[in-house]
Design a protein around this motif. Structure first.
Motif, mmCIF file in Angstrom:
data_model
loop_
_atom_site.group_PDB
_atom_site.id
_atom_site.type_symbol
_atom_site.label_atom_id
_atom_site.label_comp_id
_atom_site.label_asym_id
_atom_site.label_seq_id
_atom_site.Cartn_x
_atom_site.Cartn_y
_atom_site.Cartn_z
ATOM 1 N N LEU A 87 2.944 70.433 24.509
ATOM 2 C CA LEU A 87 3.342 69.950 23.188
ATOM 3 C C LEU A 87 2.206 70.085 22.182
ATOM 4 C CD1 LEU A 87 5.440 66.690 23.781
ATOM 5 C CD2 LEU A 87 6.229 68.818 22.772
ATOM 6 N N PHE A 88 1.004 69.696 22.590
ATOM 7 C CA PHE A 88 -0.117 69.669 21.661
ATOM 8 C C PHE A 88 -0.793 71.026 21.503
ATOM 9 C CE2 PHE A 88 0.176 65.137 22.764
ATOM 10 C CZ PHE A 88 0.172 64.582 21.492
ATOM 11 N N THR A 89 -0.503 71.959 22.375
ATOM 12 C CA THR A 89 -1.087 73.294 22.249
ATOM 13 C C THR A 89 -0.145 74.276 21.566
ATOM 14 O OG1 THR A 89 -0.324 73.798 24.502
ATOM 15 C CG2 THR A 89 -2.601 73.028 24.240
ATOM 16 N N ARG A 90 1.120 73.908 21.413
ATOM 17 C CA ARG A 90 2.076 74.759 20.700
ATOM 18 C C ARG A 90 2.350 74.162 19.331
ATOM 19 N NH1 ARG A 90 7.245 75.942 24.354
ATOM 20 N NH2 ARG A 90 7.909 76.713 22.297
ATOM 21 N N SER A 91 1.767 74.756 18.323
ATOM 22 C CA SER A 91 1.895 74.202 16.974
ATOM 23 C C SER A 91 3.320 74.282 16.452
ATOM 24 C CB SER A 91 0.953 74.945 16.010
ATOM 25 O OG SER A 91 1.272 76.335 15.986
ATOM 26 N N GLY A 286 12.247 68.331 31.129
ATOM 27 C CA GLY A 286 10.961 67.653 31.220
ATOM 28 C C GLY A 286 10.178 67.747 29.929
ATOM 29 N N LEU A 287 10.106 68.935 29.348
ATOM 30 C CA LEU A 287 9.407 69.113 28.076
ATOM 31 C C LEU A 287 10.125 68.383 26.950
ATOM 32 C CD1 LEU A 287 7.116 70.480 26.513
ATOM 33 C CD2 LEU A 287 8.594 72.497 26.246
ATOM 34 N N ALA A 288 11.456 68.418 26.964
ATOM 35 C CA ALA A 288 12.222 67.702 25.943
ATOM 36 C C ALA A 288 12.004 66.195 26.052
ATOM 37 C CB ALA A 288 13.707 68.031 26.079
ATOM 38 N N SER A 289 11.897 65.682 27.259
ATOM 39 C CA SER A 289 11.631 64.257 27.447
ATOM 40 C C SER A 289 10.255 63.887 26.903
ATOM 41 C CB SER A 289 11.729 63.891 28.929
ATOM 42 O OG SER A 289 13.020 64.149 29.433
ATOM 43 N N ALA A 290 9.274 64.753 27.121
ATOM 44 C CA ALA A 290 7.940 64.507 26.566
ATOM 45 C C ALA A 290 7.983 64.498 25.038
ATOM 46 C CB ALA A 290 6.962 65.559 27.073
ATOM 47 N N ALA A 291 8.752 65.409 24.455
ATOM 48 C CA ALA A 291 8.892 65.431 22.994
ATOM 49 C C ALA A 291 9.565 64.161 22.483
ATOM 50 C CB ALA A 291 9.690 66.665 22.572
ATOM 51 N N ALA A 292 10.573 63.696 23.212
ATOM 52 C CA ALA A 292 11.251 62.465 22.815
ATOM 53 C C ALA A 292 10.318 61.262 22.914
ATOM 54 C CB ALA A 292 12.487 62.246 23.681
ATOM 55 N N VAL A 293 9.477 61.231 23.939
ATOM 56 C CA VAL A 293 8.514 60.142 24.077
ATOM 57 C C VAL A 293 7.519 60.167 22.913
ATOM 58 C CG1 VAL A 293 6.619 59.252 25.485
ATOM 59 C CG2 VAL A 293 8.737 59.971 26.576
#
Length: 318
Positions: A87-91, A286-293
């Motif tokens: 998340l933090f490495t993909r602008s 999994g990535l979408a859940s991290a974005a939601a968090v």
């Protein structure tokens, strides 16, 4: 024989002040326990629903954010903080927050308009009940229906172009064809829909102010502006603070209107639309859940900062 009976009766007689009434009997322990548990029995059902449909899904979402689950496979593997690192490495995943700026600016106009109409209609105005219904009605309409109505409203040669043509304004502009005009149009639709909610909140807060204050202000020669500045504005400060929090969080989590009208195309993709696509289109739950968090944490942080800057102090209008 008689003296002995008298002494025994006197020994059994209760001591204490003459004529004193016996004290109330202590409530049984079982009754005290039931009395203390009664409020929790009433809260049992709502707490169970809250835990089942709010906190349990949040806990699952946080757990999924540390996995590579695709949302379909019964197997999932723990990946640690890899999703958050991505998340933090993909602008590009956070660039969509710029779209929220359109809705944030629109929410300012929405709050101002709602406060204006609530102030005007709180006084004795003709047909005020009719105007209250007109302002609140859009909030009662389903969001999907609103999306389809305004999709035809903004299309080429649609309702907006026809109305402008009646006034001699000829336009061949595609209202949803460029990122700037599309986001502006979608933000305007959002203002139209949620204006009624803020209007009702402000109207209820204004009407809760004692009428004696207005009467005293009129006797002192206060104008409507002075009544708003020194009575209404301080009196509705807690509700105004709540409205700002709802507007900011709503601007960051816009989904319904842009998803229905454009599907996120033409530069209208929001963070929530992007998260939904990650989960259901690219199978990266999994990535979408991290974005939601992350979105949840951002909203909580913004709310905390706003509450610190504008605390809910007790309002004293006397």
């Amino acid at each position: 024989m008689t003296d002995t009976s008298t002494e025994k009766a006197a020994a059994k007689a209760p001591t204490g002040p003459v004529g004193a009434a016996p004290g109330p009997a202590a409530a049984p322990r079982t009754a005290q326990l039931w009395r203390g548990a009664t409020p929790w029995l009433f809260l049992l059902a709502p707490l169970a629903l809250l835990l089942t449909f709010t906190y349990a899904p949040i806990a699952n979402m946080v757990a999924y954010s540390f996995t590579d689950w695709d949302g379909v496979s019964p197997e999932l593997h723990y990946t640690g903080a890899e999703n958050y690192a991505e998340l933090f490495t993909r602008s590009d995943l956070f660039e969509v927050f710029w779209v929220s700026g359109y809705y944030l600016v629109a929410s300012v106009f929405q709050i101002v308009a709602a406060l204006y109409f609530a102030t005007i209609l709180s006084f004795n105005v003709r047909f005020r009940n009719f105007f209250k219904g007109v302002l609140f009605f859009p909030y009662l309409i389903n969001g999907v229906a609103i999306g389809f109505v305004f999709l035809y409203f903004f299309q080429d040669g649609g309702t907006l172009d026809s109305v402008l043509g009646l006034f001699g304004v000829e336009t061949d502009r595609a209202w949803l064809g460029t990122p700037e005009s599309a986001n502006t149009s979608l933000a305007a639709v959002s203002v139209w829909r949620y204006l009624g909610l803020n209007f009702v909140l402000f109207l209820g807060a204004i009407q809760s102010i004692p009428g004696e204050l207005y009467e005293a202000a009129e006797l002192d020669g206060a104008s409507r502006w002075h009544q708003f500045r020194y009575i209404i504005a301080p009196g509705i400060k807690p509700v105004l603070s709540l409205t700002v929090i709802l507007s900011i969080s709503g601007s960051l989590s816009v989904f319904e209107i842009p998803y229905i009208m454009t599907g996120g195309a033409t530069g209208t993709e929001t963070f929530v639309i992007q998260t939904v696509k990650l989960a259901f289109q690219f199978n990266k739950t999994g990535l979408a859940s991290a974005a939601a968090v992350m979105l949840l944490l951002i909203v909580l942080a913004v709310t905390w900062v706003q509450r610190r800057l504008v605390p809910d102090d007790k309002v004293d209008l006397a």
